[in-house]
Design an enzyme around this catalytic site. Structure first.
Site, mmCIF file in Angstrom:
data_model
loop_
_atom_site.group_PDB
_atom_site.id
_atom_site.type_symbol
_atom_site.label_atom_id
_atom_site.label_comp_id
_atom_site.label_asym_id
_atom_site.label_seq_id
_atom_site.Cartn_x
_atom_site.Cartn_y
_atom_site.Cartn_z
ATOM 1 N N GLY A 31 -6.807 4.498 6.145
ATOM 2 C CA GLY A 31 -8.063 3.845 5.800
ATOM 3 C C GLY A 31 -8.698 4.529 4.602
ATOM 4 N N SER A 47 0.808 -1.224 0.000
ATOM 5 C CA SER A 47 0.000 0.000 0.000
ATOM 6 C C SER A 47 0.833 1.262 0.000
ATOM 7 C CB SER A 47 -0.883 0.005 1.249
ATOM 8 O OG SER A 47 -0.048 -0.180 2.373
ATOM 9 N N THR A 95 -1.887 3.127 4.394
ATOM 10 C CA THR A 95 -0.941 4.240 4.439
ATOM 11 C C THR A 95 -0.005 4.163 5.630
ATOM 12 O OG1 THR A 95 -2.555 5.682 3.414
ATOM 13 C CG2 THR A 95 -0.867 6.754 4.735
ATOM 14 N N ARG A 113 -7.727 9.166 -9.108
ATOM 15 C CA ARG A 113 -8.240 9.330 -7.736
ATOM 16 C C ARG A 113 -7.085 9.688 -6.783
ATOM 17 N NH1 ARG A 113 -7.088 7.038 -2.468
ATOM 18 N NH2 ARG A 113 -8.999 7.078 -1.251
ATOM 19 N N VAL A 114 -7.311 10.695 -5.948
ATOM 20 C CA VAL A 114 -6.369 11.035 -4.880
ATOM 21 C C VAL A 114 -7.161 11.016 -3.575
ATOM 22 C CG1 VAL A 114 -4.877 12.832 -3.905
ATOM 23 C CG2 VAL A 114 -4.887 12.425 -6.375
ATOM 24 N N GLY A 115 -6.584 10.420 -2.545
ATOM 25 C CA GLY A 115 -7.283 10.310 -1.266
ATOM 26 C C GLY A 115 -6.864 11.386 -0.281
ATOM 27 N N ASP A 116 -7.012 11.058 0.984
ATOM 28 C CA ASP A 116 -6.763 12.032 2.051
ATOM 29 C C ASP A 116 -5.287 12.263 2.351
ATOM 30 O OD1 ASP A 116 -6.648 9.327 2.907
ATOM 31 O OD2 ASP A 116 -6.854 9.927 5.004
ATOM 32 N N GLY A 133 -9.843 6.959 2.434
ATOM 33 C CA GLY A 133 -9.611 8.395 2.449
ATOM 34 C C GLY A 133 -10.851 9.228 2.219
HETATM 35 N N1 ASP Z 1 -5.978 6.778 3.208
HETATM 36 C C1 ASP Z 1 -5.407 6.254 2.002
HETATM 37 C C2 ASP Z 1 -6.183 6.734 0.833
HETATM 38 O O1 ASP Z 1 -7.403 6.809 0.917
HETATM 39 C C3 ASP Z 1 -5.363 4.785 1.942
HETATM 40 C C4 ASP Z 1 -5.030 4.050 3.181
HETATM 41 O O2 ASP Z 1 -4.700 4.584 4.222
HETATM 42 O O3 ASP Z 1 -5.112 2.834 3.078
HETATM 43 O O4 ASP Z 1 -5.584 6.972 -0.202
#
Ligand code: ASP
Length: 317
Positions: free
Chosen positions: A225, A52, A173, A201-204, A227
């Site tokens: 988790g 990840s 993450t 896609r971009v997450g948090d 995002g």
């Molecule tokens: N938070 C991250 C995201 O959504 C992924 C992760 O923590 O597993 O990109």
């Protein structure tokens, strides 16, 4: 004069244990909190068994890798990169954005060009194992067991193992918070995002206030988790704001998780975990569901432990 808090390194998931060893060694030899958190993230980025983060991370739906990272010392000292396609050391790259540019975030090709200009090598980010997992996913076979979502594996202690149950493929993450011997706090996070995400896609994680936030006047927080859920409540900012208003780290983490739960009614395979560290060195970690572990390095040793609380103990809807 208030006493400086004791040095500490905290990180999401037990796969951070080797990075925490190295980050703690950096602190013990007088290194900065920023160096310590970058060390934790760098270790995971280079580890092909972590699926990840960095090399070994799972690609997007088109089979392409894209990496995100963020570093933060304070609201005015922050750098991030997202959708990096050709450079592995994204935490170091985010640090360079903070230290060498007037900007906070560089994205996509621009981030890769900046890395080129900084002399960072272009590298293949897709590991053979991740490529196989993507091919299986594309062929309709699940490359990830649904229960793998949000469940720690890695270096489980026997007690942690019995808490968590079966061993699972590691993911999620890497996020780290540290306080150094001068009492300075820093945070970093690095991710390949959700496996098989839509391209673009971009997450948090790379967004200050969502996946990571540090304000030395109040504290720091990091999330891992799904995002999209964290972004809906500005999760790490919310945790730090709670501490600014007098909440303990545990109360701050609980507020974030409860707010996510109220607004989203998370699906059974959606996991969120948050670590919060107050400016005076108190900390807590919590998770929406069982399966999260937090890695801690302090004067008591380096270990992976279960979070202080899990909102849905039985993991149900
Ligand atoms: N938070 C991250 C995201 O959504 C992924 C992760 O923590 O597993 O990109």
């Amino acid at each position: 004069m208030p006493q400086s808090p004791a040095p500490i390194v905290l990180a999401t998931w037990s796969f951070a244990i080797q990075g925490a060893h190295n980050g703690w060694a950096a602190l013990e030899s007088g290194g900065s909190a920023l160096e310590a958190v970058c060390t934790v993230a760098r270790e995971a980025e280079a580890d092909p068994t972590v699926d990840s983060v960095g090399f070994g991370g799972l690609p997007d739906a088109t089979g392409r890798m894209s990496l995100d990272a963020c570093v933060m010392l304070a609201p005015e000292r922050c750098g991030s990169v997202c959708a990096v396609g050709h450079h592995l050391r994204v935490t170091d790259l985010a640090r360079l954005v903070m230290e060498r540019t007037p900007h906070v975030m560089l994205a996509g090709d621009g981030a890769d060009s900046f890395a080129d200009a900084m002399g960072m090598p272009r590298e293949c980010l897709l590991s053979p194992q991740a490529c196989c997992a993507w091919e299986r996913w594309r062929a309709g076979e699940s490359a990830l067991h649904p229960k793998d979502q949000g469940v720690d594996s890695g270096a489980l202690t026997p007690s942690l193992s019995s808490l968590i149950g079966e061993r699972h493929v590691p993911h999620d993450t890497i996020g780290a918070l540290a306080i150094d011997t001068h009492g300075v706090m820093a945070g970093a996070c690095s991710t390949s995002g959700l496996p098989f995400k839509l391209a673009g896609r971009v997450g948090d994680s790379p967004i200050p206030g969502h996946g990571l936030y540090v304000d030395p006047e109040a504290g720091g927080a990091v999330a891992t988790g799904n995002g999209e859920l964290v972004m809906g409540v500005s999760g790490s900012f919310l945790a730090v704001e709670c501490m600014r208003r007098g909440s303990t780290p545990a109360e701050a983490v609980r507020e974030v998780l409860e707010r996510i739960e109220r607004r989203f009614q998370p699906l059974v395979d959606q996991q969120i975990a948050v670590i919060a560290l107050s400016r005076d060195g108190r900390w807590s970690a919590g998770a929406l569901r069982p399966g999260f572990a937090v890695t801690v390095a302090d004067s008591a040793g380096i270990r992976a432990v279960a979070p202080d609380f899990v909102l849905r103990e039985n993991g149900s809807q």
